[in-house]
Design an enzyme around this catalytic site. Structure first.
Site, mmCIF file in Angstrom:
data_model
loop_
_atom_site.group_PDB
_atom_site.id
_atom_site.type_symbol
_atom_site.label_atom_id
_atom_site.label_comp_id
_atom_site.label_asym_id
_atom_site.label_seq_id
_atom_site.Cartn_x
_atom_site.Cartn_y
_atom_site.Cartn_z
ATOM 1 N N VAL A 22 -3.347 5.124 3.100
ATOM 2 C CA VAL A 22 -4.655 4.699 3.837
ATOM 3 C C VAL A 22 -4.134 3.637 4.714
ATOM 4 O O VAL A 22 -3.372 2.708 4.485
ATOM 5 C CB VAL A 22 -5.921 4.563 3.051
ATOM 6 C CG1 VAL A 22 -6.080 5.726 2.564
ATOM 7 C CG2 VAL A 22 -5.687 3.333 2.242
ATOM 8 N N ARG A 25 -3.460 -2.673 11.194
ATOM 9 C CA ARG A 25 -4.340 -3.516 10.362
ATOM 10 C C ARG A 25 -5.694 -3.731 10.936
ATOM 11 O O ARG A 25 -6.559 -4.074 10.571
ATOM 12 C CB ARG A 25 -3.482 -5.055 10.147
ATOM 13 C CG ARG A 25 -2.187 -4.680 9.451
ATOM 14 C CD ARG A 25 -1.633 -6.177 8.907
ATOM 15 N NE ARG A 25 -0.269 -6.115 8.333
ATOM 16 C CZ ARG A 25 -0.180 -5.926 7.012
ATOM 17 N NH1 ARG A 25 -1.005 -5.649 6.236
ATOM 18 N NH2 ARG A 25 1.182 -6.042 6.806
ATOM 19 N N LYS A 52 -6.729 3.094 -6.149
ATOM 20 C CA LYS A 52 -6.268 4.116 -6.414
ATOM 21 C C LYS A 52 -5.674 4.407 -7.777
ATOM 22 O O LYS A 52 -4.540 4.421 -7.954
ATOM 23 C CB LYS A 52 -5.064 4.290 -5.414
ATOM 24 C CG LYS A 52 -4.667 5.361 -4.569
ATOM 25 C CD LYS A 52 -3.637 5.386 -3.700
ATOM 26 C CE LYS A 52 -3.478 5.384 -2.209
ATOM 27 N NZ LYS A 52 -2.371 5.268 -1.477
ATOM 28 N N GLY A 108 -2.205 -7.661 3.614
ATOM 29 C CA GLY A 108 -3.079 -6.820 3.461
ATOM 30 C C GLY A 108 -4.732 -7.056 3.366
ATOM 31 O O GLY A 108 -5.662 -6.228 3.934
ATOM 32 N N GLU A 124 -7.531 -8.388 -3.125
ATOM 33 C CA GLU A 124 -6.558 -7.477 -3.000
ATOM 34 C C GLU A 124 -6.937 -6.372 -2.047
ATOM 35 O O GLU A 124 -8.428 -6.289 -1.999
ATOM 36 C CB GLU A 124 -5.924 -6.795 -4.270
ATOM 37 C CG GLU A 124 -4.631 -7.134 -4.422
ATOM 38 C CD GLU A 124 -3.435 -6.881 -3.593
ATOM 39 O OE1 GLU A 124 -3.696 -6.565 -2.522
ATOM 40 O OE2 GLU A 124 -2.168 -6.502 -4.174
ATOM 41 N N ASP A 155 -2.922 -0.037 -6.370
ATOM 42 C CA ASP A 155 -2.244 1.103 -6.413
ATOM 43 C C ASP A 155 -1.280 1.285 -7.866
ATOM 44 O O ASP A 155 -1.907 1.631 -8.650
ATOM 45 C CB ASP A 155 -1.197 1.264 -5.046
ATOM 46 C CG ASP A 155 -0.625 2.516 -4.880
ATOM 47 O OD1 ASP A 155 -0.767 3.301 -5.880
ATOM 48 O OD2 ASP A 155 -0.092 2.859 -3.877
HETATM 49 P P1 XMP Z 1 0.688 -1.991 -6.296
HETATM 50 O O1 XMP Z 1 1.665 -0.519 -6.433
HETATM 51 O O2 XMP Z 1 1.761 -3.023 -6.579
HETATM 52 O O3 XMP Z 1 0.497 -1.566 -4.664
HETATM 53 O O4 XMP Z 1 -0.528 -1.812 -6.965
HETATM 54 C C1 XMP Z 1 -0.127 -2.664 -4.153
HETATM 55 C C2 XMP Z 1 0.308 -3.030 -2.747
HETATM 56 O O5 XMP Z 1 1.107 -1.713 -2.176
HETATM 57 C C3 XMP Z 1 0.626 -1.626 -0.968
HETATM 58 N N1 XMP Z 1 -0.180 -0.158 -0.805
HETATM 59 C C4 XMP Z 1 -0.615 0.250 0.324
HETATM 60 N N2 XMP Z 1 -0.786 -0.220 1.539
HETATM 61 N N3 XMP Z 1 -1.746 1.963 2.518
HETATM 62 C C5 XMP Z 1 -1.136 0.429 2.381
HETATM 63 O O6 XMP Z 1 -1.267 0.091 3.626
HETATM 64 C C6 XMP Z 1 -1.820 2.227 1.074
HETATM 65 O O7 XMP Z 1 -2.341 3.505 0.913
HETATM 66 C C7 XMP Z 1 -1.305 1.420 -0.014
HETATM 67 N N4 XMP Z 1 -0.972 1.717 -1.230
HETATM 68 C C8 XMP Z 1 -0.427 0.647 -1.805
HETATM 69 C C9 XMP Z 1 -0.592 -2.739 -0.654
HETATM 70 O O8 XMP Z 1 0.003 -3.712 0.419
HETATM 71 C C10 XMP Z 1 -0.925 -3.150 -1.780
HETATM 72 O O9 XMP Z 1 -1.194 -4.641 -1.864
HETATM 73 MG MG MG Z 2 -1.410 -5.906 -0.231
#
Ligand code: XMP
Ligand code: MG
Length: 183
Positions: free
Chosen positions: A156, A168, A134, A47, A102, A106
């Site tokens: 998103v 992407r 987020k 990402g 990053e 999330d």
């Molecule tokens: P965590 O939950 O570990 O998440 O903080 C991190 C990874 O989860 C993916 N992620 C998303 N990918 N749209 C995306 O395309 C989103 O809204 C989203 N929310 C989480 C992402 O890979 C991130 O690095």
């Molecule tokens: Mg990611």
């Protein structure tokens, strides 16, 4: 520019112009913090690849670039997210000042895991830069040192972020139409 993906986008959350303006500010702030220290920018694939490319050019420090690829998945029986390394570091990070890059912070599971992992590998310091934050979804005590934009609790895509590996290359951050998820 013509786009095969535009019809799938419900709304644009952050435009290309807004992204570039904010990344310039982040680059400047990181420059200020790391001047004279040769940090290692460490992108979390996949990402972060678009953000990484723009961020390192917005921050004209003598620095190095490295990547790690991870995937996170929820174990059905355990509430905490688990993280798997798909492509590991290709260099020794002992004593290095890391700048983790990053796409989105999330739940915090990915960065909580990576922070521990990099400290185990001997990093001298860890700074977290995330394009999107987020905070409403956080389950781990992780905060970004630098965050581009706070986003609401919506899935998103674009600017590196995918849905099922697509979107992407969309140049802005957007939200998909519900029918796209429906199949
Ligand atoms: P965590 O939950 O570990 O998440 O903080 C991190 C990874 O989860 C993916 N992620 C998303 N990918 N749209 C995306 O395309 C989103 O809204 C989203 N929310 C989480 C992402 O890979 C991130 O690095
Ligand atoms: Mg990611």
């Amino acid at each position: 520019m013509r786009s095969e993906m535009e019809k799938d986008i419900l709304k644009v959350l952050i435009t290309e112009e807004e992204l570039q303006k904010r990344i310039a500010e982040l680059g400047e702030a990181i420059y200020e913090r790391f001047q004279g220290r040769r940090p290692l920018f460490l992108g979390v694939l996949k990402g972060s690849f678009v953000f990484m490319a723009d961020l390192v050019r917005a921050c004209q420090l003598k620095s190095d670039v490295e990547f790690i690829a991870v995937s996170s998945y929820e174990n059905a029986t355990v509430s905490s997210g688990r993280v798997k390394i798909n492509h590991d570091l290709q260099q020794d990070i002992t004593g290095r000042d890391l700048i983790i890059v990053e796409d989105i912070l999330d739940s915090g599971s990915t960065l909580a895991f990576l922070k521990d992992y990099f400290l185990t590998k001997g990093a001298a310091s860890i700074t977290i830069v995330t394009l999107l934050d987020k905070p409403s979804r956080r389950t781990k005590a992780i905060t970004a040192d630098f965050a581009g934009f706070e986003v609401p609790n919506e899935f998103v895509v674009g600017y590196g972020l995918d849905y099922c590996q697509e979107y992407r290359n969309v140049p802005y951050i957007g939200v998909l139409k519900p029918e796209v998820y429906a199949g």
